[in-house]
Scaffold this motif. Structure first.
Motif, PDB file in Angstrom:
ATOM      1  N   ILE A  99       0.865  -1.169   0.000  1.00  0.00           N
ATOM      2  CA  ILE A  99       0.000   0.000   0.000  1.00  0.00           C
ATOM      3  C   ILE A  99       0.909   1.229   0.000  1.00  0.00           C
ATOM      4  N   GLU A 100       0.717   2.097  -0.977  1.00  0.00           N
ATOM      5  CA  GLU A 100       1.506   3.321  -1.063  1.00  0.00           C
ATOM      6  C   GLU A 100       0.681   4.470  -0.491  1.00  0.00           C
ATOM      7  N   ILE A 101       1.237   5.110   0.542  1.00  0.00           N
ATOM      8  CA  ILE A 101       0.606   6.283   1.145  1.00  0.00           C
ATOM      9  C   ILE A 101       1.474   7.475   0.756  1.00  0.00           C
ATOM     10  N   GLU A 102       0.932   8.284  -0.137  1.00  0.00           N
ATOM     11  CA  GLU A 102       1.746   9.320  -0.766  1.00  0.00           C
ATOM     12  C   GLU A 102       0.950  10.615  -0.884  1.00  0.00           C
ATOM     13  N   PHE A 103       1.654  11.731  -0.724  1.00  0.00           N
ATOM     14  CA  PHE A 103       1.068  13.065  -0.862  1.00  0.00           C
ATOM     15  C   PHE A 103       1.863  13.798  -1.930  1.00  0.00           C
ATOM     16  N   LYS A 104       1.170  14.562  -2.792  1.00  0.00           N
ATOM     17  CA  LYS A 104       1.818  15.214  -3.930  1.00  0.00           C
ATOM     18  C   LYS A 104       1.410  16.669  -4.020  1.00  0.00           C
ATOM     19  N   LYS A 159      11.876  13.532   9.021  1.00  0.00           N
ATOM     20  CA  LYS A 159      10.912  13.300  10.101  1.00  0.00           C
ATOM     21  C   LYS A 159      10.122  12.003   9.894  1.00  0.00           C
ATOM     22  N   ASP A 160      10.845  10.913   9.718  1.00  0.00           N
ATOM     23  CA  ASP A 160      10.259   9.575   9.539  1.00  0.00           C
ATOM     24  C   ASP A 160       9.373   9.453   8.305  1.00  0.00           C
ATOM     25  N   THR A 161       9.618  10.276   7.294  1.00  0.00           N
ATOM     26  CA  THR A 161       8.944  10.148   5.996  1.00  0.00           C
ATOM     27  C   THR A 161      10.027  10.205   4.924  1.00  0.00           C
ATOM     28  N   LEU A 162       9.633   9.935   3.683  1.00  0.00           N
ATOM     29  CA  LEU A 162      10.529  10.103   2.555  1.00  0.00           C
ATOM     30  C   LEU A 162      10.035  11.302   1.753  1.00  0.00           C
ATOM     31  N   VAL A 163      10.882  12.323   1.625  1.00  0.00           N
ATOM     32  CA  VAL A 163      10.541  13.505   0.834  1.00  0.00           C
ATOM     33  C   VAL A 163      11.252  13.377  -0.507  1.00  0.00           C
ATOM     34  N   VAL A 164      10.493  13.635  -1.571  1.00  0.00           N
ATOM     35  CA  VAL A 164      10.996  13.462  -2.927  1.00  0.00           C
ATOM     36  C   VAL A 164      10.769  14.749  -3.720  1.00  0.00           C
ATOM     37  N   LEU A 165      11.800  15.191  -4.413  1.00  0.00           N
ATOM     38  CA  LEU A 165      11.664  16.296  -5.370  1.00  0.00           C
ATOM     39  C   LEU A 165      11.861  15.724  -6.769  1.00  0.00           C
ATOM     40  N   LEU A 173       6.618  17.960  -5.541  1.00  0.00           N
ATOM     41  CA  LEU A 173       6.990  17.485  -4.212  1.00  0.00           C
ATOM     42  C   LEU A 173       6.136  16.259  -3.928  1.00  0.00           C
ATOM     43  N   GLU A 174       6.790  15.176  -3.499  1.00  0.00           N
ATOM     44  CA  GLU A 174       6.065  13.985  -3.044  1.00  0.00           C
ATOM     45  C   GLU A 174       6.542  13.670  -1.635  1.00  0.00           C
ATOM     46  N   LEU A 175       5.636  13.134  -0.853  1.00  0.00           N
ATOM     47  CA  LEU A 175       5.992  12.686   0.490  1.00  0.00           C
ATOM     48  C   LEU A 175       5.363  11.318   0.691  1.00  0.00           C
ATOM     49  N   GLU A 176       6.182  10.334   1.073  1.00  0.00           N
ATOM     50  CA  GLU A 176       5.700   8.987   1.364  1.00  0.00           C
ATOM     51  C   GLU A 176       5.808   8.757   2.856  1.00  0.00           C
ATOM     52  N   ALA A 177       4.747   8.184   3.416  1.00  0.00           N
ATOM     53  CA  ALA A 177       4.692   7.974   4.870  1.00  0.00           C
ATOM     54  C   ALA A 177       4.179   6.572   5.162  1.00  0.00           C
ATOM     55  N   GLN A 237      -2.120   9.572   8.632  1.00  0.00           N
ATOM     56  CA  GLN A 237      -2.118  10.666   9.606  1.00  0.00           C
ATOM     57  C   GLN A 237      -0.743  11.336   9.686  1.00  0.00           C
ATOM     58  N   GLN A 238       0.302  10.521   9.781  1.00  0.00           N
ATOM     59  CA  GLN A 238       1.655  11.067   9.853  1.00  0.00           C
ATOM     60  C   GLN A 238       1.976  11.834   8.574  1.00  0.00           C
ATOM     61  N   GLY A 239       1.638  11.248   7.411  1.00  0.00           N
ATOM     62  CA  GLY A 239       1.917  11.894   6.132  1.00  0.00           C
ATOM     63  C   GLY A 239       1.209  13.225   5.994  1.00  0.00           C
ATOM     64  N   GLU A 240      -0.079  13.275   6.354  1.00  0.00           N
ATOM     65  CA  GLU A 240      -0.841  14.532   6.268  1.00  0.00           C
ATOM     66  C   GLU A 240      -0.207  15.614   7.124  1.00  0.00           C
ATOM     67  N   LYS A 241       0.208  15.237   8.338  1.00  0.00           N
ATOM     68  CA  LYS A 241       0.798  16.197   9.277  1.00  0.00           C
ATOM     69  C   LYS A 241       2.114  16.773   8.732  1.00  0.00           C
ATOM     70  N   ILE A 242       3.030  15.907   8.320  1.00  0.00           N
ATOM     71  CA  ILE A 242       4.342  16.368   7.848  1.00  0.00           C
ATOM     72  C   ILE A 242       4.209  17.126   6.533  1.00  0.00           C
ATOM     73  N   PHE A 243       3.314  16.668   5.653  1.00  0.00           N
ATOM     74  CA  PHE A 243       3.112  17.330   4.365  1.00  0.00           C
ATOM     75  C   PHE A 243       2.588  18.752   4.578  1.00  0.00           C
ATOM     76  N   ALA A 244       1.572  18.898   5.439  1.00  0.00           N
ATOM     77  CA  ALA A 244       1.012  20.226   5.735  1.00  0.00           C
ATOM     78  C   ALA A 244       2.080  21.127   6.358  1.00  0.00           C
ATOM     79  N   GLU A 245       2.892  20.547   7.231  1.00  0.00           N
ATOM     80  CA  GLU A 245       3.972  21.305   7.875  1.00  0.00           C
ATOM     81  C   GLU A 245       4.973  21.829   6.838  1.00  0.00           C
ATOM     82  N   LEU A 246       5.355  20.981   5.869  1.00  0.00           N
ATOM     83  CA  LEU A 246       6.290  21.404   4.818  1.00  0.00           C
ATOM     84  C   LEU A 246       5.715  22.555   3.995  1.00  0.00           C
TER      85      LEU A 246
END
Length: 193
Positions: A5-10, A131-137, A150-154, A158-167
């Motif tokens: 399962i890929e949990i990713e934010f773009k 911060k325990d995620t993978l950030v990708v440019l 920008l991609e962020l994999e978590a 919940q963790q992904g949404e938090k770190i992505f919003a923070e970035l």
């Protein structure tokens, strides 16, 4: 493992936003990765109609077939490693040697013999832990288009949404509705036809 399962934010970025993140997150110290996605679809767009996508990704000397399907927590990815010779056959519309992907395609009611190679997208990528995620440019090229992303994999939504919003907040980047690469590829393909 053949599935995950890929949990990713773009988020698409302007060139300035890309450069800002590149500098502030110290991506200059990270080795670049070049990868090319080779995309496949049926003539009547059966994969797209089911929210699915099929690609072979060439990264270094590896070739991986991946079928992506919708999943409540993100995307269900099914993988098969392929030798280069088999990947070349796929790009000539001769499909074989992908048992995990073929099984999932059959569940979707799609025959591998109906698949067609439709084109490629190349990405220059940089990845780093943050911060325990993978950030990708990513800087991607397809048809006459290029874009920054920008991609962020978590490991959890919940963790992904938090770190992505923070970035996005920290670096003052507007949140943008961002289609995945294959949808952007399709849009460029349609414009070029």
């Amino acid at each position: 493992m053949a599935q995950e399962i890929e949990i990713e934010f773009k988020n698409l970025l302007s060139e300035d936003e890309y450069q800002k993140l590149y500098t502030y997150l110290s991506f200059e110290t990270v080795e670049p990765i070049e990868q090319t996605n080779y995309y496949f679809e049926t003539e009547d767009l059966k994969l797209r109609s089911k929210g699915a996508a099929l690609r072979i990704r060439q990264k270094n000397d590896t070739w991986t077939a991946t079928l992506k399907e919708p999943h409540p927590d993100g995307l269900l990815e099914t993988h098969d490693q392929l030798p280069k010779e088999t990947a070349d056959l796929w790009m000539n519309n001769q499909f074989s040697d992908a048992p995990h992907v073929e099984k999932q395609l059959n569940k979707l009611g799609i025959s591998p013999s109906d698949l067609l190679y439709i084109g490629s997208l190349t990405t220059h990528r940089k990845e780093r832990q943050y911060k325990d995620t993978l950030v990708v440019l990513d800087h991607s090229f397809y048809y006459d288009e290029s874009d920054y992303e920008l991609e962020l994999e978590a490991s959890s939504k919940q963790q992904g949404e938090k770190i992505f919003a923070e970035l996005l907040t920290t670096y003052q980047i507007a949140k943008r509705q961002t289609e995945n690469k294959i949808k952007r590829f399709y849009q460029a393909k349609l414009k070029s036809e």
